[in-house]
Design an enzyme around this catalytic site. Structure first.
Site, PDB file in Angstrom:
ATOM      1  N   SER A   1      -7.339  39.076  58.972  1.00  0.00           N
ATOM      2  CA  SER A   1      -8.405  38.069  58.946  1.00  0.00           C
ATOM      3  C   SER A   1      -9.714  38.548  59.567  1.00  0.00           C
ATOM      4  O   SER A   1      -9.733  39.140  60.648  1.00  0.00           O
ATOM      5  CB  SER A   1      -7.942  36.806  59.671  1.00  0.00           C
ATOM      6  OG  SER A   1      -9.012  35.869  59.698  1.00  0.00           O
TER       7      SER A   1
ATOM      8  N   LYS B   1      -2.786  25.748  53.643  1.00  0.00           N
ATOM      9  CA  LYS B   1      -3.849  24.816  53.218  1.00  0.00           C
ATOM     10  C   LYS B   1      -3.329  23.531  52.569  1.00  0.00           C
ATOM     11  O   LYS B   1      -3.905  22.465  52.772  1.00  0.00           O
ATOM     12  CB  LYS B   1      -4.806  25.514  52.254  1.00  0.00           C
ATOM     13  CG  LYS B   1      -5.619  26.614  52.904  1.00  0.00           C
ATOM     14  CD  LYS B   1      -6.612  27.195  51.920  1.00  0.00           C
ATOM     15  CE  LYS B   1      -7.235  28.457  52.468  1.00  0.00           C
ATOM     16  NZ  LYS B   1      -8.296  28.985  51.621  1.00  0.00           N
TER      17      LYS B   1
ATOM     18  N   ASP C   1     -13.977  25.533  51.530  1.00  0.00           N
ATOM     19  CA  ASP C   1     -13.917  26.677  50.608  1.00  0.00           C
ATOM     20  C   ASP C   1     -14.852  26.498  49.419  1.00  0.00           C
ATOM     21  O   ASP C   1     -15.613  27.400  49.057  1.00  0.00           O
ATOM     22  CB  ASP C   1     -12.492  26.863  50.074  1.00  0.00           C
ATOM     23  CG  ASP C   1     -11.563  27.461  51.112  1.00  0.00           C
ATOM     24  OD1 ASP C   1     -12.033  28.266  51.932  1.00  0.00           O
ATOM     25  OD2 ASP C   1     -10.361  27.131  51.097  1.00  0.00           O
TER      26      ASP C   1
ATOM     27  N   ALA D   1      -7.453  28.787  44.966  1.00  0.00           N
ATOM     28  CA  ALA D   1      -8.903  28.987  45.075  1.00  0.00           C
ATOM     29  C   ALA D   1      -9.618  28.350  43.887  1.00  0.00           C
ATOM     30  O   ALA D   1     -10.645  27.690  44.046  1.00  0.00           O
ATOM     31  CB  ALA D   1      -9.208  30.481  45.142  1.00  0.00           C
TER      32      ALA D   1
ATOM     33  N   TYR E   1     -13.463  39.986  47.869  1.00  0.00           N
ATOM     34  CA  TYR E   1     -14.514  40.692  48.609  1.00  0.00           C
ATOM     35  C   TYR E   1     -14.064  42.071  49.070  1.00  0.00           C
ATOM     36  O   TYR E   1     -14.839  42.817  49.665  1.00  0.00           O
ATOM     37  CB  TYR E   1     -15.025  39.857  49.798  1.00  0.00           C
ATOM     38  CG  TYR E   1     -13.951  39.408  50.759  1.00  0.00           C
ATOM     39  CD1 TYR E   1     -13.386  38.153  50.622  1.00  0.00           C
ATOM     40  CD2 TYR E   1     -13.506  40.237  51.773  1.00  0.00           C
ATOM     41  CE1 TYR E   1     -12.399  37.738  51.488  1.00  0.00           C
ATOM     42  CE2 TYR E   1     -12.520  39.834  52.639  1.00  0.00           C
ATOM     43  CZ  TYR E   1     -11.968  38.583  52.497  1.00  0.00           C
ATOM     44  OH  TYR E   1     -10.978  38.178  53.347  1.00  0.00           O
TER      45      TYR E   1
HETATM   46  P1  ATR Z   1      -4.900  31.785  45.111  1.00  0.00           P
HETATM   47  O1  ATR Z   1      -4.531  30.722  46.102  1.00  0.00           O
HETATM   48  O2  ATR Z   1      -5.482  33.012  45.750  1.00  0.00           O
HETATM   49  O3  ATR Z   1      -5.768  31.266  44.009  1.00  0.00           O
HETATM   50  P2  ATR Z   1      -2.422  31.642  43.622  1.00  0.00           P
HETATM   51  O4  ATR Z   1      -2.387  30.184  43.858  1.00  0.00           O
HETATM   52  O5  ATR Z   1      -1.176  32.426  43.811  1.00  0.00           O
HETATM   53  O6  ATR Z   1      -3.521  32.342  44.517  1.00  0.00           O
HETATM   54  O7  ATR Z   1      -2.988  31.902  42.142  1.00  0.00           O
HETATM   55  C1  ATR Z   1      -3.054  33.162  41.610  1.00  0.00           C
HETATM   56  C2  ATR Z   1      -3.870  33.127  40.328  1.00  0.00           C
HETATM   57  O8  ATR Z   1      -4.039  34.474  39.883  1.00  0.00           O
HETATM   58  C3  ATR Z   1      -3.190  32.389  39.172  1.00  0.00           C
HETATM   59  O9  ATR Z   1      -4.181  31.806  38.369  1.00  0.00           O
HETATM   60  C4  ATR Z   1      -2.470  33.535  38.462  1.00  0.00           C
HETATM   61  O10 ATR Z   1      -2.181  33.291  37.098  1.00  0.00           O
HETATM   62  P3  ATR Z   1      -0.763  32.593  36.656  1.00  0.00           P
HETATM   63  O11 ATR Z   1      -0.907  31.141  36.963  1.00  0.00           O
HETATM   64  O12 ATR Z   1      -0.633  32.884  35.240  1.00  0.00           O
HETATM   65  O13 ATR Z   1       0.290  33.256  37.517  1.00  0.00           O
HETATM   66  C5  ATR Z   1      -3.509  34.614  38.561  1.00  0.00           C
HETATM   67  N1  ATR Z   1      -2.965  35.955  38.381  1.00  0.00           N
HETATM   68  C6  ATR Z   1      -2.222  36.669  39.255  1.00  0.00           C
HETATM   69  N2  ATR Z   1      -1.914  37.872  38.742  1.00  0.00           N
HETATM   70  C7  ATR Z   1      -2.471  37.926  37.506  1.00  0.00           C
HETATM   71  C8  ATR Z   1      -2.498  38.915  36.466  1.00  0.00           C
HETATM   72  N3  ATR Z   1      -1.887  40.090  36.589  1.00  0.00           N
HETATM   73  N4  ATR Z   1      -3.176  38.611  35.330  1.00  0.00           N
HETATM   74  C9  ATR Z   1      -3.806  37.427  35.182  1.00  0.00           C
HETATM   75  N5  ATR Z   1      -3.804  36.470  36.124  1.00  0.00           N
HETATM   76  C10 ATR Z   1      -3.151  36.720  37.264  1.00  0.00           C
END
Ligand code: ATR
Length: 296
Positions: free
Chosen positions: A16, A68, A105, A133, A239
């Protein structure tokens, strides 16, 4: 003597940048009685640790992954209207026996866009991803009346999120889908916000554009060039690295680009204001974050 205690709860938490960022902000304001630290807190300990922080006289906390959403289930905080709608809280304020919850956020993302000179009013927003996010940011633009298109690898998740936002905000210009019409979605968008982990860690060499199917005889660069709007803004909430493959490709095609660093800083600055009623020095916070990123 420390009398104003702050911190961030997460798991894992060692990476962090929040302690460096807030400590620098307190110091710049001469608030020598304030301290901000990172605490590794497991999901099953969250409720107990938040109550302990309250008992120990904490003034404020940030919550990060995986807390969260979970904090709302604990039933010990009062979320504001936006955090309740989104279902996610990243900032807690302890005040007179109450624990108030906020979500900075999304407002942080908006402030980052504004600071970069991007006008958001009335603009068409394309959100890539449908995770946590994406959720906060999509809700904010949904609430502000923007047209929001959410697209995700798993189309169903994007559709479900869009339907929920349309329902809770009354904005009927919120829709969701998969990547299959991605080039057309891109052609409509004024602001593209990349919220997935593509471009970082094991996906460092992958961009959102790589996920879209190419028509016969077309190259990816040609498709980006011809589909990206003139004056489009490409925002990647990642980032680290500071410039993802997505941002490099969008910039090459003429987009104005920004990364997630200013979102991180502004979500922190907004939390800082909630806790202290004072505006922190964003430049000082930026320096602290850049310094922290260099060490990674
Ligand atoms: P965060 O809280 O950081 O947004 P999350 O809730 O785990 O993390 O969500 C991850 C996002 O990244 C999702 O939209 C996921 O798509 P899926 O819903 O299809 O899983 C997306 N994501 C992760 N890896 C991916 C990949 N290799 N290609 C496309 N989308 C990906």
């Amino acid at each position: 003597m420390t009398i104003l205690k702050f911190g961030v709860f997460g798991y894992p938490i060692s990476h962090s940048l929040s302690p460096a960022m807030h400590t620098a902000a307190f110091s710049a304001l001469g608030m020598t009685d304030a301290a901000y630290e990172a605490y590794a807190v497991l999901p099953e300990e969250l409720k107990e640790k938040v109550l302990k922080a309250q008992a120990d006289g904490f003034r404020g906390l940030n919550l990060t992954i995986p807390h969260k959403e979970k904090i709302l289930e604990a039933g010990i905080i009062k979320p504001d209207a936006f955090a309740e709608k989104v279902g996610a809280v990243n900032t807690l304020l302890f005040n007179e026996g109450n624990i108030y919850g906020f979500n900075t956020d999304a407002a942080g993302a908006l402030a980052a866009l504004e600071q970069a000179g991007a006008d958001t009013a009335g603009k068409k927003i394309l959100i890539i991803g449908a995770g946590g996010a994406a959720r906060s940011i999509s809700f904010l633009f949904g609430e502000r009346g923007n047209a929001v298109r959410i697209i995700n690898r798993t189309a169903e998740k994007a559709k479900k999120l869009a339907a929920e936002i349309a329902d809770k905000t009354g904005n009927r210009h919120v829709s969701g889908g998969g990547f299959s019409a991605g080039w057309d979605d891109l052609a409509q968008a004024d602001i593209i916000i990349q919220t997935t982990e593509l471009g970082m860690g094991k996906y460092e060499d992958v961009s959102f554009f790589d996920q879209l199917e190419l028509p016969a005889g077309k190259t990816k660069d040609e498709m980006i060039q011809t589909h990206l709007k003139n004056k489009a803004v490409a925002f990647d909430i990642v980032y680290n690295p500071q410039e993802t493959k997505f941002l490099k490709e969008a910039e090459k095609a003429g987009a104005k680009t920004l990364n997630g660093m200013m979102m991180l800083i502004y979500q922190g600055a907004l939390a800082f204001e909630i806790w202290t009623g004072r505006k922190p020095d964003v430049d000082v916070m930026t320096k602290a974050v850049l310094n922290g990123l260099e060490k990674k």
